[in-house]
Design a protein around this motif. Structure first.
Motif, mmCIF file in Angstrom:
data_model
loop_
_atom_site.group_PDB
_atom_site.id
_atom_site.type_symbol
_atom_site.label_atom_id
_atom_site.label_comp_id
_atom_site.label_asym_id
_atom_site.label_seq_id
_atom_site.Cartn_x
_atom_site.Cartn_y
_atom_site.Cartn_z
ATOM 1 N N UNK A 226 0.824 -1.212 0.000
ATOM 2 C CA UNK A 226 0.000 0.000 0.000
ATOM 3 C C UNK A 226 0.857 1.260 0.000
ATOM 4 N N UNK A 227 0.412 2.236 -0.781
ATOM 5 C CA UNK A 227 1.096 3.535 -0.846
ATOM 6 C C UNK A 227 0.289 4.531 -0.015
ATOM 7 N N UNK A 228 0.969 5.326 0.793
ATOM 8 C CA UNK A 228 0.311 6.341 1.613
ATOM 9 C C UNK A 228 0.966 7.690 1.309
ATOM 10 N N UNK A 229 0.130 8.690 1.020
ATOM 11 C CA UNK A 229 0.668 10.027 0.764
ATOM 12 C C UNK A 229 0.714 10.817 2.061
ATOM 13 N N UNK A 230 1.795 11.561 2.245
ATOM 14 C CA UNK A 230 1.959 12.375 3.448
ATOM 15 C C UNK A 230 1.885 13.847 3.050
ATOM 16 N N UNK A 231 0.909 14.536 3.643
ATOM 17 C CA UNK A 231 0.713 15.960 3.358
ATOM 18 C C UNK A 231 1.476 16.744 4.432
ATOM 19 N N UNK A 232 2.705 17.139 4.102
ATOM 20 C CA UNK A 232 3.556 17.787 5.109
ATOM 21 C C UNK A 232 4.716 18.499 4.440
ATOM 22 N N UNK A 233 5.367 19.377 5.180
ATOM 23 C CA UNK A 233 6.601 20.001 4.679
ATOM 24 C C UNK A 233 7.691 18.930 4.665
ATOM 25 N N UNK A 234 8.761 19.230 3.954
ATOM 26 C CA UNK A 234 9.841 18.258 3.835
ATOM 27 C C UNK A 234 10.444 17.864 5.202
ATOM 28 N N UNK A 235 10.749 18.824 6.106
ATOM 29 C CA UNK A 235 11.330 18.432 7.404
ATOM 30 C C UNK A 235 10.382 17.553 8.234
ATOM 31 N N UNK B 149 7.942 -3.873 0.768
ATOM 32 C CA UNK B 149 7.791 -3.180 2.052
ATOM 33 C C UNK B 149 6.370 -3.387 2.584
ATOM 34 N N UNK B 150 6.195 -3.144 3.909
ATOM 35 C CA UNK B 150 4.835 -3.212 4.461
ATOM 36 C C UNK B 150 4.015 -2.053 3.924
ATOM 37 N N UNK B 151 4.693 -0.918 3.744
ATOM 38 C CA UNK B 151 3.998 0.276 3.266
ATOM 39 C C UNK B 151 5.012 1.171 2.550
ATOM 40 N N UNK B 152 4.511 1.928 1.560
ATOM 41 C CA UNK B 152 5.367 2.874 0.831
ATOM 42 C C UNK B 152 4.849 4.283 1.144
ATOM 43 N N UNK B 153 5.750 5.189 1.494
ATOM 44 C CA UNK B 153 5.350 6.577 1.740
ATOM 45 C C UNK B 153 5.894 7.494 0.651
ATOM 46 N N UNK B 154 5.091 8.488 0.299
ATOM 47 C CA UNK B 154 5.554 9.547 -0.616
ATOM 48 C C UNK B 154 4.907 10.839 -0.166
ATOM 49 N N UNK B 155 5.567 11.955 -0.467
ATOM 50 C CA UNK B 155 4.974 13.245 -0.093
ATOM 51 C C UNK B 155 3.934 13.674 -1.107
ATOM 52 N N UNK B 156 2.863 14.259 -0.616
ATOM 53 C CA UNK B 156 1.799 14.730 -1.519
ATOM 54 C C UNK B 156 2.296 15.967 -2.272
ATOM 55 N N UNK B 157 2.263 15.921 -3.616
ATOM 56 C CA UNK B 157 2.693 17.113 -4.351
ATOM 57 C C UNK B 157 1.642 18.221 -4.290
ATOM 58 N N UNK B 158 2.054 19.466 -4.448
ATOM 59 C CA UNK B 158 1.096 20.574 -4.553
ATOM 60 C C UNK B 158 0.350 20.428 -5.878
ATOM 61 N N UNK B 159 -0.985 20.395 -5.838
ATOM 62 C CA UNK B 159 -1.724 20.103 -7.079
ATOM 63 C C UNK B 159 -1.887 21.293 -8.024
ATOM 64 N N UNK B 160 -0.771 21.876 -8.455
ATOM 65 C CA UNK B 160 -0.820 22.984 -9.410
ATOM 66 C C UNK B 160 0.161 22.707 -10.540
ATOM 67 N N UNK B 161 -0.150 23.213 -11.741
ATOM 68 C CA UNK B 161 0.736 23.027 -12.886
ATOM 69 C C UNK B 161 0.997 21.537 -13.110
ATOM 70 N N UNK B 162 2.245 21.184 -13.392
ATOM 71 C CA UNK B 162 2.595 19.769 -13.586
ATOM 72 C C UNK B 162 2.360 18.976 -12.289
ATOM 73 N N UNK B 163 2.382 19.682 -11.151
ATOM 74 C CA UNK B 163 2.105 19.037 -9.861
ATOM 75 C C UNK B 163 0.710 18.409 -9.815
ATOM 76 N N UNK B 164 -0.255 18.978 -10.540
ATOM 77 C CA UNK B 164 -1.605 18.388 -10.563
ATOM 78 C C UNK B 164 -1.574 17.007 -11.222
ATOM 79 N N UNK B 165 -0.762 16.876 -12.289
ATOM 80 C CA UNK B 165 -0.637 15.578 -12.965
ATOM 81 C C UNK B 165 0.016 14.552 -12.037
ATOM 82 N N UNK B 166 1.047 14.980 -11.329
ATOM 83 C CA UNK B 166 1.722 14.086 -10.375
ATOM 84 C C UNK B 166 0.752 13.655 -9.272
#
Ligand code: TXA
Ligand code: MG
Length: 344
Positions: free
Chosen positions: A243-252, A312-329
């Motif tokens: 399972x992939x989980x998106x994390x809505x957070x700043x990089x730090x 892995x048990x789980x995959x994490x990725x950061x949520x991109x800002x949904x603007x411009x090419x970021x919306x496609x991502x």
């Protein structure tokens, strides 16, 4: 079936390879070819039997229509009812990473369009794709060349993994330049609706069309229930086996969160080189640098495939800002994550 793999880096110099591939399309066979977005699994778009072979090779439900690839924007006249807005969009973005849906003519069989009375047309810019369509003298129906439900392929390695033994030929044209599928826009008269965001961004479309409606699917809303505008949106997409989980957070904050999680679970993380050096250790998969959206797009599907291999048990990725090419991502990631987001 034995699949022939050929490398083409220059379609003019290697015209014999292109002719061979075109002959396969002409006799109803399947050829995987590179485009600037992702690899396509191509067959003759005038031939219902070829469409059947495409659905079988992908393991795709036959109510999910195929994009028809043309060599020149004006070829649309033969297959669809065009209008002013089509030509405005074509002048601005074709050849290139855009697909335009129009009412279809009966030159395209219903098997190709999943029974819909519209057809999706795309004129790719990749020289090998253009050379192949021209040499075949046919419109080429082509979905992304992945097994249904897997990430779209952006390298010959991905294609061979998914399609070896299922198609007549694979043309290796190196890595896809954009790495995400085309922007899809549907036209009803001159009314435009964005169905799938891609490298041609919403803002770029607005410079050409008076208004563009953003569909729920484009915004990454959950469209598995009800009747979507685009049949493909209702299927689970790009799903990694962990399972992939998106994390809505700043990089730090994201880096801190992963550090904590690592203590208790075997996780993989898709992150920027900056985050990777802060994290170190195992299970780290690189995407583009912080703010480098083109590279993040180029790397996304490779990263999802690599993450899958880590079991892995789980995959994490950061949520991109949904603007411009970021919306496609964001649109690809949110569906790969089955809409699971943790906000920190
Ligand atoms: O970049 C791309 O568009 C790649 C390359 C190979 O050209 N192709 C691609 O095709 O991504 P595919 O089949 O993986 O995605 C096409 C999407 C599907 O979600 C399908 O449902 C939708 O387009 N589609 C095709 N024809 C349609 C139509 N007439 N009406 C609504 N949606 C349509
Ligand atoms: Mg696809």
């Amino acid at each position: 079936m034995k699949t022939e793999v050929i490398k083409i880096h220059d379609p003019i110099e290697q015209s014999a390879g292109i002719e061979k591939a075109a002959a396969i399309i002409g006799r109803g066979g399947l050829v995987v070819f590179p485009t600037e977005t992702v690899y396509g699994l191509g067959g003759n778009a005038r031939d219902p039997a070829a469409a059947g072979k495409i659905y079988a090779a992908k393991g795709r439900p036959s109510d999910n229509p195929l994009i028809v690839h043309i060599a020149n924007p004006a070829d649309a006249e033969e297959y669809a009812e065009t209008n002013e807005c089509y030509y405005k969009l074509a002048d601005a973005f074709m050849p290139g990473p855009i697909t335009i849906i129009l009412p279809k003519k009966n030159t395209i069989p219903p098997e190709v369009t999943g029974g819909l009375d519209t057809v999706a047309l795309r004129c790719p810019s990749h020289p090998t794709a253009r050379a192949l369509i021209s040499a075949a003298r046919l419109p080429i129906a082509a979905p992304s060349a992945n097994i249904s439900g897997r990430p779209s392929p952006t390298s010959a390695e991905h294609v061979i993994h998914d399609m070896d033994g299922r198609v007549d030929m694979i043309i290796d044209g190196g890595e896809s330049e954009i790495g995400l599928e085309s922007t899809i826009i549907s036209l009803r008269g001159n009314e435009a609706t964005l169905l799938r965001p891609g490298a041609v961004t919403y803002d770029a479309l607005l410079c050409v069309c008076e208004s563009v409606t953003l569909s729920g699917a484009a915004l990454g809303e959950d469209c598995r229930e009800g009747k979507p505008l685009s049949p493909g949106m209702k299927y689970r997409h790009y799903a990694p086996s962990s399972p992939l989980v998106l994390i809505d957070a700043s990089s730090p904050l994201f880096v801190d969160f992963i550090r904590q999680r690592r203590k208790n679970e075997k996780c993989a993380v898709i992150c920027s080189p900056e985050e990777a050096s802060a994290l170190g250790g195992e299970g780290v998969i690189l995407t583009g640098g912080e703010g480098d959206l083109p590279n993040q797009a180029r790397r996304l599907f490779t990263a999802l495939r690599e993450a899958d291999k880590l079991c892995a048990e789980v995959i994490y990725a950061r949520k991109p800002e949904p603007h411009g090419l970021g919306l496609a991502l964001y649109n690809r990631l949110i569906r790969a994550a089955s809409h699971t987001v943790i906000k920190l």
